[in-house]
Design a protein around this motif. Sequence first.
Motif, short mmCIF file in Angstrom:
data_model
loop_
_atom_site.label_atom_id
_atom_site.label_comp_id
_atom_site.label_asym_id
_atom_site.label_seq_id
_atom_site.Cartn_x
_atom_site.Cartn_y
_atom_site.Cartn_z
N SER A 7 0.78 -1.10 0.11
CA SER A 7 0.01 -0.03 0.02
C SER A 7 0.79 1.03 0.11
O SER A 7 2.09 0.95 0.47
N GLY A 8 0.27 2.51 -0.34
CA GLY A 8 0.86 3.51 -0.36
C GLY A 8 1.31 4.28 -1.63
O GLY A 8 1.80 5.31 -1.79
N THR A 68 5.55 7.22 1.37
CA THR A 68 5.99 5.90 1.76
C THR A 68 5.14 4.76 1.74
O THR A 68 4.05 4.80 1.59
N SER A 107 4.24 0.62 2.12
CA SER A 107 4.32 -0.42 3.26
C SER A 107 3.86 -1.76 2.75
O SER A 107 3.23 -1.76 1.48
N TYR A 139 8.91 -1.42 5.16
CA TYR A 139 8.35 0.00 4.86
C TYR A 139 9.55 0.56 3.88
O TYR A 139 10.79 0.20 4.23
#
Length: 121
Positions: free
Chosen positions: A7-8, A19, A21, A79
């Motif tokens: 995600s992100g 960022t 993840s 991350y």
Amino acid sequence: QVQLVESGGGLVQPGGSLTLSCAASGSIFSINAMGWYRQVPGKERELVAAITSGGSTNYADSVKGRFTISRDNTKKTVYVKMNSLKPEDTAVYYCNARDVVAGRRTYLEVWGQGTLVTVSS
């Protein structure tokens, strides 16, 4: 079954930050290395950054000083903080996990589905 969910991703202007993840799911006991790769059409997938369970990191020369990889072993999440983004960072970013022990199996390599990062004004 082990899965990686990223995600992100999204659209960001040059010079901006993003960022990503990646959370691993399944009956996971341990994960050795986790990392991020990226790919643009017509090119091979390339390593962006990787981190071992002990915290040792490795970065592509093109992102050193701009990207920071980290992981939370308790959350089985990795991350990558991307700063000073450039148009050439535009790619599909894939999460990767190696030597994943889950149940009675060891998965040598697991890939996420990918998330698109577009750096454009």
